[in-house]
Design a protein around this motif. Structure first.
Motif: not given
Length: 113
Positions: A42, A45, A47, A88, A91
């Motif tokens: 990460r 914000n 990935l 997630y 993200h």
């Protein structure tokens, strides 16, 4: 060293390199039924799904040359599965590649989409 040990050495070098750049490592060698992603990390914000390729020298070509279309497709599929599994949904994501030749590290951000 066998191939797995060599791969682990390269991934450890890449993880250390990324951590020194302020990147947070979430997973190493994440596996599911579709295959494996070397590093999931990460940055803010975002990935990062990172493929690491290590070569001792250029006898078999430059490391990043081996991340072709089909490998990219496989990583995309693994990433979709990971995002759903971990929930997630908010993200942004990026696919990076790290090529290591000897001790030289090249980090390609946004290597593919």
């Amino acid at each position: 060293m066998n191939k797995r040990e060599i791969g682990n050495k390269g991934e450890a070098m890449a993880a250390s390199f990324l951590e020194n750049k302020g990147i947070v490592i979430l997973e190493r060698n994440y596996q599911n039924r579709f295959g494996e992603i070397d590093i999931i990390a990460r940055e803010g914000n975002t990935l990062l799904f990172i493929e690491v390729k290590y070569r001792k020298d250029d006898r078999f070509g430059y490391p990043l040359e081996s991340v072709g279309y089909f490998k990219q497709q496989k990583i995309r599929k693994l990433a979709r599965y990971y995002l759903n599994e971990k929930h997630y949904f908010t993200h942004s994501i990026r696919f990076d590649c790290i090529g290591i030749m000897g001790e030289k590290i090249d980090w390609i951000k946004g290597a593919f989409y």
